[in-house]
Design a protein around this motif. Structure first.
Motif, short mmCIF file in Angstrom:
data_model
loop_
_atom_site.label_atom_id
_atom_site.label_comp_id
_atom_site.label_asym_id
_atom_site.label_seq_id
_atom_site.Cartn_x
_atom_site.Cartn_y
_atom_site.Cartn_z
N GLU A 85 6.14 1.07 -4.43
CA GLU A 85 5.09 1.62 -3.57
C GLU A 85 5.10 0.94 -2.21
O GLU A 85 4.95 1.60 -1.17
N GLN A 86 5.29 -0.38 -2.21
CA GLN A 86 5.35 -1.11 -0.95
C GLN A 86 6.58 -0.71 -0.13
O GLN A 86 6.53 -0.62 1.09
N LYS A 89 5.96 2.72 1.55
CA LYS A 89 4.78 2.89 2.39
C LYS A 89 5.17 2.98 3.86
O LYS A 89 6.12 2.36 4.32
N GLN A 90 4.33 3.67 4.63
CA GLN A 90 4.62 3.85 6.05
C GLN A 90 4.35 2.57 6.83
O GLN A 90 5.02 2.28 7.80
N HIS A 98 10.23 3.49 4.16
CA HIS A 98 9.65 4.78 4.54
C HIS A 98 10.53 5.48 5.56
O HIS A 98 10.68 6.71 5.52
N ASP A 145 -7.17 0.26 -0.30
CA ASP A 145 -6.19 1.32 -0.50
C ASP A 145 -6.66 2.67 -0.01
O ASP A 145 -5.87 3.58 0.20
N THR A 148 -5.07 4.10 3.08
CA THR A 148 -3.68 4.53 3.05
C THR A 148 -3.46 5.76 2.16
O THR A 148 -2.33 6.14 1.92
N ASP A 151 -1.43 8.47 3.80
CA ASP A 151 -0.02 8.09 3.89
C ASP A 151 0.66 8.21 2.52
O ASP A 151 1.80 8.64 2.41
N ASP A 152 -0.07 7.81 1.49
CA ASP A 152 0.48 7.91 0.13
C ASP A 152 0.79 9.36 -0.22
O ASP A 152 1.83 9.65 -0.83
N THR A 155 3.90 10.44 1.56
CA THR A 155 5.07 9.83 0.92
C THR A 155 5.40 10.56 -0.38
O THR A 155 6.56 10.84 -0.68
#
Length: 898
Positions: A85-86, A89-90, A98, A145, A148, A151-152, A155
């Protein structure tokens, strides 16, 4: 273009330097290049002009694969999931991940060769590992969280789109198997559905469905080798006891996709599914879907039902059945010439699931979808109906339980039964027997009604059903039921008790009458059965209720085929016994009478049953009905309705006289034309005071045709009384030409079941209580009716009209002095002059004058217009004298002239 050229040169430099760089520098140079590449893509509206795009796709995909593996290597599942996930991430330290993901996302949408380079990088297997972790290990969200989440989502969309683009290719499926995670993910969906990440359920389902559609021989062998479907089915059996029905449907639909989609390549997964009680699983799941709301879980429930339907065609060999075709059948049915296609039923097990669900469930949506599935199977190949009905007998068995189902399901079921006849042209005798038994038992009136409507549609399709339903006893059953209802109606007549059934039960009576009407139509044998049952006195009882009337008249009209006298006796008797205010009953009876009078054979029966006197009595009953303004109880009746009744009464008389010298002589010798003139003159629109009219001078006069134009087709206002007079004169004009029975002045009024029932026999009392009780929508005068004349003025002046019924001219002459109203002296005199001119034009020919003299028009002219003949100053003196002189010239016998 310049920007893409610059980028192309930079990538060539990277390509040339790469072999001499250490991996870290090579990765750094590529990551420095990618932001420029993305910027160029954004500035060129998504259009990529890059010569080395395949190499770039390969390099970026390999680097992304390397980064994914580095973050997964040696870490526990939860830690690995967090690291991924990290990476993707953007924002944050791992922003390079990303950047790589977005670049691959864009490159995967270019062309096939570029996609093959991406697939060859090992990315399909790496992303499957990512998806498995994202789906199986949900992460707890913290307050930080929330920022984000957008963004998630972005993604997630890019990741899923890349996987879909890769996995829809056969090469992508082959590469995917290297990760050994496909079967793990499928099994996870069947065991961890309630524990997985909620946000990854739908994306995972989309990816797995894409893989399912692209299955290869290798992937099927791979899944079979690890008992993937067997384990998934076992897991779903457990979930089916604990999870909500909609969740189980969603999980099961994914597994079933792999079973269905793999069949064109190999039957291995279907066999594994069947051998491990897969159909029992689906039956268990679907029965749990009872009571679901329409919008809850429906997409996956419908998907399972659709896949079950498709599985009915998945079999190695064609079903061989030999049915016993019961005769009679429709003429164009030929089972031997029915050639099966590739969409025939070869697998009965999935259909047995559908059949069992319908038999055990009363859920409206579930049962409705199963009936729709059966209709779909029939539509694939007409042979499928016979393959199923001669083996599992679904429709035959469903008929036994259909009355337990919700009303919409009953309607859908009988529509399906109806389609067997209408679409397959097959008569299912065994099914029809059961439907008839259902009608006889009448356990649920709505079901009985729907079943009878189904049989009615069949009967209307082909005359063969008139014989089938007579021989099966249905006609006798309906007659017995109608006799019972008629007795109830007769006992309740004239009372205020709620005797008439309402709603479904009343509509059932309507359909029973329609069914009897359909069975007797064009079937003399069935009509004889009705008569032999002694049903005629009972059938006519239904005439009083408007809801029943149309079908009842159809039955009586069919009766006329075998006995005109009995029909005429019933209809004319009903006309004469109807009350003054039962106008709609009279109209319906008159229209029926007109249909029968189209046959010359009926004219004698009409005369002997006092038909002429009966119709004239209708006119006399309407004395004062057309007064202007209306008064008394007639004020509550629309004048169009009164005019319509006058029209149909005159039409009936004209039809009975048409080409029938016996009736014409009877009408003439019995002074019925004089009676007609008297009755028409008393309607209220003609002058009846008997006072001497005072002549006035007219500067300009209009023709009769111009008055018609003013009354019907122009905006020029005419008083109501005069319009009514013109209408009646128009009727008479068509009558004298013998064409009135062929004309149509009024739009049809079609009463529906939904209209409030009107008790005609209590109408006068109802009118007193409710002054507007009669102001219901009635037939409208057709504004174009006068155009039946063609161009009126031209036609009246140029055509030498043949007079067929001279007595109608006598009626017009007798009404001539009554075309008057106080306060309208000039207008009255003008219409009188116009009518005299019109009469003069009618007797232009020698033949017409001869006919008129023989009819006694000379004496009618003199006695009806004494004022005009006795006064030289009367405006009608000269035109009437000319008419008299023309007629007198034909009076060859002296006593006629005297």
């Amino acid at each position: 273009t310049l920007l893409w050229e610059t980028l192309g040169k930079q990538f060539v430099e990277y390509e040339q330097a790469a072999p001499f760089l250490i991996p870290e520098d090579q990765q750094r140079r590529l990551l420095e290049f990618l932001p420029l590449f993305l910027k160029a893509w954004e500035q060129s509206a998504g259009e990529i002009v890059f010569p080395n795009i395949q190499l770039l796709a390969s390099e970026v995909s390999k680097l992304l694969t390397k980064e994914i593996k580095r973050n997964l290597n040696g870490k526990p599942a939860e830690e690995a999931r967090l690291a991924l996930e990290q990476l993707l991430k953007q924002k944050g330290e791992a922003g390079d991940g990303h950047l790589l993901l977005k670049s691959v996302y864009l490159l995967s949408q270019t062309d096939m060769r570029t996609m093959w380079n991406i697939i060859g990088s090992g990315l399909p297997a790496a992303l499957m590992q990512c998806l498995y972790l994202f789906f199986t290990i949900p992460l707890k969200k913290t307050s930080d969280d929330r920022e984000t989440s957008e963004d998630d989502t972005q993604t997630q969309e890019m990741l899923v789109k890349i996987m879909i683009n890769m996995y829809k290719e056969e090469q992508g499926i082959e590469e995917l198997l290297a990760a050994d995670k496909l079967q793990s993910l499928i099994i996870a969906t069947s065991s961890l559905w309630d524990q997985c990440s909620q946000s990854w359920k739908v994306p995972t389902g989309c990816v797995l469905r894409t893989i399912s559609k692209a299955q290869t021989k290798t992937s099927i062998v791979y899944l079979q080798a690890v008992d993937c479907i067997k384990i998934a089915v076992q897991n779903l059996f457990t979930l089916a006891d604990t999870l909500p029905a909609c969740d189980v449907c969603e999980a099961a639909s994914i597994v079933l996709c792999f079973v269905k989609d793999s069949y064109p390549v190999s039957s291995a997964l279907l066999t594994e599914f069947e051998n491990n009680d897969g159909y029992q699983l689906l039956l268990k799941i679907l029965l749990r879907c009872e009571g679901l709301q329409q919008d809850e879980g429906d997409p996956y429930l419908d998907e399972i039902l659709d896949m079950l339907t498709c599985l009915t065609t998945c079999g190695k060999t064609e079903l061989k059945v030999s049915g016993n075709i019961v005769h009679p059948q429709l003429p164009h049915f030929d089972f031997e010439r029915t050639q099966p296609s590739g969409m025939t039923v070869k697998n009965l097990q999935p259909f047995q699931v559908l059949q069992s669900i319908f038999q055990r469930s009363n859920d409206q949506h579930l049962c409705g979808r199963i009936l729709a599935a059966i209709g779909t199977i029939w539509a694939w190949d007409r042979v499928n109906f016979f393959l199923l009905e001669w083996t599992l007998q679904p429709i035959n068995q469903f008929t036994d339980i259909i009355h337990f189902k919700p009303h919409p399901v009953q309607v859908q079921f009988f529509t399906l039964v109806e389609s067997i006849v209408l679409d397959l042209s097959y008569v299912p005798h065994e099914i029809l027997k059961k439907v008839q038994y259902l009608i006889k038992e009448n356990t649920v009136p709505f079901c009985t009604l729907t079943a009878l409507q189904c049989l009615l549609s069949m009967t209307q399709k082909d005359l063969l059903f008139s014989d089938i339903f007579r021989d099966s006893g249905l006609l006798g059953l309906l007659l017995a039921l109608l006799r019972k209802e008629a007795k109830i109606l007769r006992k309740s007549a004239g009372t205020h008790l709620p005797s008439l059934k309402e709603g479904t039960e009343k509509e059932l009576n309507v359909v029973m009458l329609k069914m009897v009407a359909a069975l007797t139509a064009r079937s003399v044998r069935n009509t004889v059965v009705l008569k032999d049952y002694g049903m005629v006195p009972y059938i006519k009882i239904f005439l009083d209720d408007e809801c029943y009337r149309s079908a009842t008249l159809s039955i009586l009209e069919q009766l006329s085929v075998i006995n005109y006298e009995e029909y005429m006796s019933i209809v004319i008797g009903a006309l004469c016994s109807s009350t003054q205010w039962e106008l709609h009953l009279k109209l319906d009876l008159l229209k029926s009478l007109l249909r029968i009078l189209e046959s010359p054979k009926s004219h004698s029966a009409f005369r002997t049953c006092s038909g002429f006197n009966g119709l004239l009595s209708l006119l006399s009953d309407m004395e004062g009905a057309l007064q202007d303004p209306p008064c008394g109880q007639w004020a509550a009746v629309e004048q169009n309705c009164i005019l319509e009744l006058v029209f149909y009464a005159l039409q009936g008389i004209t039809a009975a006289l048409h080409l029938d010298p016996v009736n014409s002589t009877f009408f003439q010798r019995n002074g019925l034309f004089e009676k007609m003139a008297e009755d028409l003159g008393s309607l209220g629109c003609f002058w009846t005071e008997g006072k001497r009219q005072i002549p006035v001078s007219l500067e300009k006069t209009r023709t009769f045709a111009e008055f018609l134009d003013a009354a019907f087709c122009s905006s020029e206002p005419l008083p109501g009384w005069l319009k009514n007079c013109i209408w009646i004169l128009s009727f008479l004009d068509h009558m004298l030409k013998g064409t009135l029975h062929q004309e149509s002045y009024f739009k049809e009024r079609k009463p529906e079941m939904g209209e409030e029932a009107r008790d005609d026999q209590e109408a006068p009392q109802a009118q007193e209580e409710h002054p507007v009780a009669f102001k219901r929508p009635s037939n409208e005068l057709r504004a174009s009716a006068y155009m039946l004349w063609g161009n009126p003025e031209e036609k009246l002046e140029m055509r030498d009209c043949t007079i067929v019924h001279p007595g109608a001219v006598c009626v017009m002459v007798r009404l001539l002095p009554k075309l008057y109203k106080e306060g309208y002296a000039p207008l009255s005199q003008e219409i009188q002059c116009a009518l005299v001119d019109h009469i003069q034009s009618l007797v232009k020919s020698e033949k017409s004058r001869q006919v008129m003299c023989e009819s006694g028009l000379l004496s009618t002219v003199i006695t009806s217009c004494q004022d005009a003949f006795c006064s030289d100053s009367h405006p009608l003196h000269l035109p009437l004298t000319r008419v008299f002189e023309k007629l007198a010239s034909q009076a060859v016998e002296p006593h006629v002239l005297r």
